[in-house]
Design a protein around this motif. Structure first.
Motif, PDB file in Angstrom:
ATOM      1  N   ASP A 161       3.122  10.884  -4.170  1.00 34.45           N
ATOM      2  CA  ASP A 161       4.560  11.007  -4.401  1.00 34.45           C
ATOM      3  C   ASP A 161       4.824  12.188  -5.336  1.00 34.45           C
ATOM      4  OD1 ASP A 161       5.384   8.789  -2.874  1.00 34.45           O
ATOM      5  OD2 ASP A 161       4.885   7.421  -4.503  1.00 34.45           O
ATOM      6  N   GLU A 198       2.924   7.874   4.104  1.00 31.61           N
ATOM      7  CA  GLU A 198       2.683   6.878   3.068  1.00 31.61           C
ATOM      8  C   GLU A 198       2.130   7.574   1.824  1.00 31.61           C
ATOM      9  OE1 GLU A 198       3.356   4.277   1.289  1.00 31.61           O
ATOM     10  OE2 GLU A 198       3.176   3.039   3.097  1.00 31.61           O
ATOM     11  N   ASN A 199       2.398   7.005   0.681  1.00 29.21           N
ATOM     12  CA  ASN A 199       1.768   7.427  -0.561  1.00 29.21           C
ATOM     13  C   ASN A 199       0.250   7.314  -0.417  1.00 29.21           C
ATOM     14  OD1 ASN A 199       0.514   5.935  -3.148  1.00 29.21           O
ATOM     15  ND2 ASN A 199       1.821   7.610  -3.808  1.00 29.21           N
ATOM     16  N   ALA A 202      -1.297   4.074  -1.756  1.00 32.57           N
ATOM     17  CA  ALA A 202      -0.894   2.957  -0.903  1.00 32.57           C
ATOM     18  C   ALA A 202      -1.680   2.970   0.404  1.00 32.57           C
ATOM     19  CB  ALA A 202       0.604   3.027  -0.622  1.00 32.57           C
ATOM     20  N   GLY A 232      -2.590   1.090  -6.215  1.00 32.68           N
ATOM     21  CA  GLY A 232      -1.976   0.316  -5.143  1.00 32.68           C
ATOM     22  C   GLY A 232      -2.161  -1.161  -5.410  1.00 32.68           C
ATOM     23  N   TYR A 239       0.909  -5.542   0.806  1.00 32.56           N
ATOM     24  CA  TYR A 239       1.068  -4.436  -0.131  1.00 32.56           C
ATOM     25  C   TYR A 239       2.439  -4.549  -0.785  1.00 32.56           C
ATOM     26  CZ  TYR A 239       0.897   0.084  -2.315  1.00 32.56           C
ATOM     27  OH  TYR A 239       0.885   1.072  -3.258  1.00 32.56           O
ATOM     28  N   ARG A 241       5.390  -2.893  -2.889  1.00 27.27           N
ATOM     29  CA  ARG A 241       5.901  -1.560  -3.176  1.00 27.27           C
ATOM     30  C   ARG A 241       6.755  -1.490  -4.439  1.00 27.27           C
ATOM     31  NH1 ARG A 241       5.177   1.803   0.951  1.00 27.27           N
ATOM     32  NH2 ARG A 241       4.574   0.937   2.965  1.00 27.27           N
ATOM     33  N   GLY A 245       9.809   1.467  -4.397  1.00 29.07           N
ATOM     34  CA  GLY A 245       8.638   1.963  -3.702  1.00 29.07           C
ATOM     35  C   GLY A 245       7.637   2.682  -4.579  1.00 29.07           C
ATOM     36  N   ARG A 246       7.707   2.496  -5.887  1.00 34.18           N
ATOM     37  CA  ARG A 246       6.830   3.244  -6.792  1.00 34.18           C
ATOM     38  C   ARG A 246       5.914   2.333  -7.610  1.00 34.18           C
ATOM     39  NH1 ARG A 246       8.331   8.641  -7.415  1.00 34.18           N
ATOM     40  NH2 ARG A 246       6.297   8.783  -8.418  1.00 34.18           N
ATOM     41  N   SER A 247       5.555   1.202  -7.072  1.00 36.58           N
ATOM     42  CA  SER A 247       4.616   0.342  -7.790  1.00 36.58           C
ATOM     43  C   SER A 247       3.243   1.018  -7.859  1.00 36.58           C
ATOM     44  CB  SER A 247       4.483  -1.009  -7.084  1.00 36.58           C
ATOM     45  OG  SER A 247       3.847  -0.851  -5.822  1.00 36.58           O
TER      46      SER A 247
END
Length: 406
Positions: A161, A198-199, A202, A232, A239, A241, A245-247
């Motif tokens: 990211d 996808e990151n 992740a 991740g 999964y 997030r 979306g930045r876990s």
């Protein structure tokens, strides 16, 4: 009359892919994929579906070329049951990992095996560099692997990211062009394929869910050591997030040092490279030979000790807040160094273990060097053919540390 060659080709037309959206079919296919081989009786027990339903589903999967029969299982009375396995060449996918120090492209089959790979060490590759490498490589990769583009269901891309935003040593001003790069245009040629992004951490964690220790542990935290440091989070086989979306952004956590610098400024390949450069060594010095000169060995030893020390508090937070069964280390750090770092982190964790409710062991992930690229390649499979993670379950009575099933 249909030729044998035609019968052997997987029939992944749009209609068949739509039909694969059937939840029970996806779960059945995933159960076979995870277990390696299963009989129809075992499938019924695992999925909770009736024997007639399993018979119909497996018939469709056989017709579509996604599974095949692999002999009979001996033992017991009567006619031995037939084992079913996924057809490894049923379909294929392409995975691309874009990072600040390399570009990696892999071609994988439905079993997740890497059939072809191209990787370039390239500091801060620009979008046009990635496009050029992909276009000049992909046809050769397919040809050498004997794979037809018609069997490729999609292309997955894994990248950090804020790739063009976060400042790291040596980052050129032009690297900010990644913030406006259109990935669909970047990979539009030479083939038109569905694209999934996808990151990178992740993607690596998702790949581990499908192909690695995620089949044994449904709760784990994945630590990706690359040019930066990512994380991740997998909880109950899904999964997680976070709200935006930045876990898992463990690399951006501030450490306990006086400078309060981000953790990835010390625990990353970039940080190790800086340490080596300060001693007059190139970064690849640690992989070029196992016979290190004393100054190089001492430099690596100090980095491992400092990295383990700096990881202690963040991983204590992970243990207290998430309670994972395992903390997995992956990325492009040489395997021997991953194992040494895991050993030192575990030793540090034991010093304060009595003060914490639980401490998860730290271990090397099953997927390592190419984990983000392979994880990216799994994305099209997951979209078209496999169940959503939250739809998977375990046999009643199992827990983390025991094999998972669909």
């Amino acid at each position: 009359m249909t030729s044998a060659a035609h019968r052997d080709r997987p029939r992944l037309s749009g209609t068949n892919l739509e039909r694969a959206a059937d939840h029970n079919q996806r779960v059945t296919l995933h159960a076979i994929r995870v277990s390696g081989s299963l009989t129809r009786v075992e499938l019924a027990a695992i999925t909770g579906l009736t024997a007639p339903a399993i018979a119909n589903i497996t018939k469709r999967l056989l017709q579509d070329g996604l599974i095949e029969e692999a002999g009979r299982r001996l033992g017991g009375r009567g006619q031995p049951p037939t084992k079913l396995v996924v057809r490894r060449g049923a379909c294929h996918s392409i995975g691309v990992n874009i990072d600040r120090d390399h570009i990696t492209i892999v071609l994988v089959n439905f079993a997740g095996e890497t059939l072809a790979r191209v990787s370039r060490e390239m500091a801060y590759a620009l979008p046009q560099d990635v496009r050029a490498l992909y276009r000049q490589s992909i046809k050769t990769m397919l040809r050498r692997a004997g794979v037809s583009i018609e069997s490729v269901v999609g292309l997955g891309i894994a990248m950090p990211d804020d790739l063009g935003k976060i400042e790291l040593p040596g980052r050129p001003e032009a690297y900010s062009s990644w913030e406006s790069a259109n990935l669909t245009d970047l990979f539009a040629e030479p083939f038109e394929l569905p694209i999934f992004t996808e990151n990178d951490a992740a993607a690596a964690a998702m790949g581990e869910m499908q192909l690695g220790h995620g089949q044994k542990y449904s709760n784990f935290f994945y630590l990706l050591i690359s040019a930066g440091l990512g994380g991740g989070l997998v909880v109950d086989g899904s999964y997680v997030r976070g709200s935006t979306g930045r876990s898992g952004e463990i690399g951006l956590m501030r450490t306990g040092s006086a400078a309060r610098e981000p953790l990835q400024n010390l625990v990353s390949l970039s940080a190790l490279a800086d340490r080596l450069a300060a001693q007059g060594f190139a970064r690849d010095a640690v992989t070029a030979s196992n016979d290190w000169p004393a100054p190089l060995a001492a430099c690596v030893d100090r980095w491992i000790e400092d990295a383990a020390d700096r990881l202690t508090a963040p991983l204590e937070a992970v243990n207290c807040l998430i309670n994972p069964a395992q903390i997995l280390l992956g990325g492009r750090l040489p395997m021997a160094l991953v194992d040494r770092l895991a050993e030192r982190v575990n030793a540090r964790a034991q010093e304060t273990a009595s003060l914490l409710p639980a401490v998860a062991p730290v271990a090397r992930a099953a997927l390592s060097d190419d984990a983000p690229a392979v994880g990216a390649a799994i994305l099209p499979f997951s979209h078209f053919l496999l169940p959503t993670p939250g739809a998977l379950w375990k046999v009643p009575g199992t827990s983390d540390g025991e094999p998972l099933v669909a």
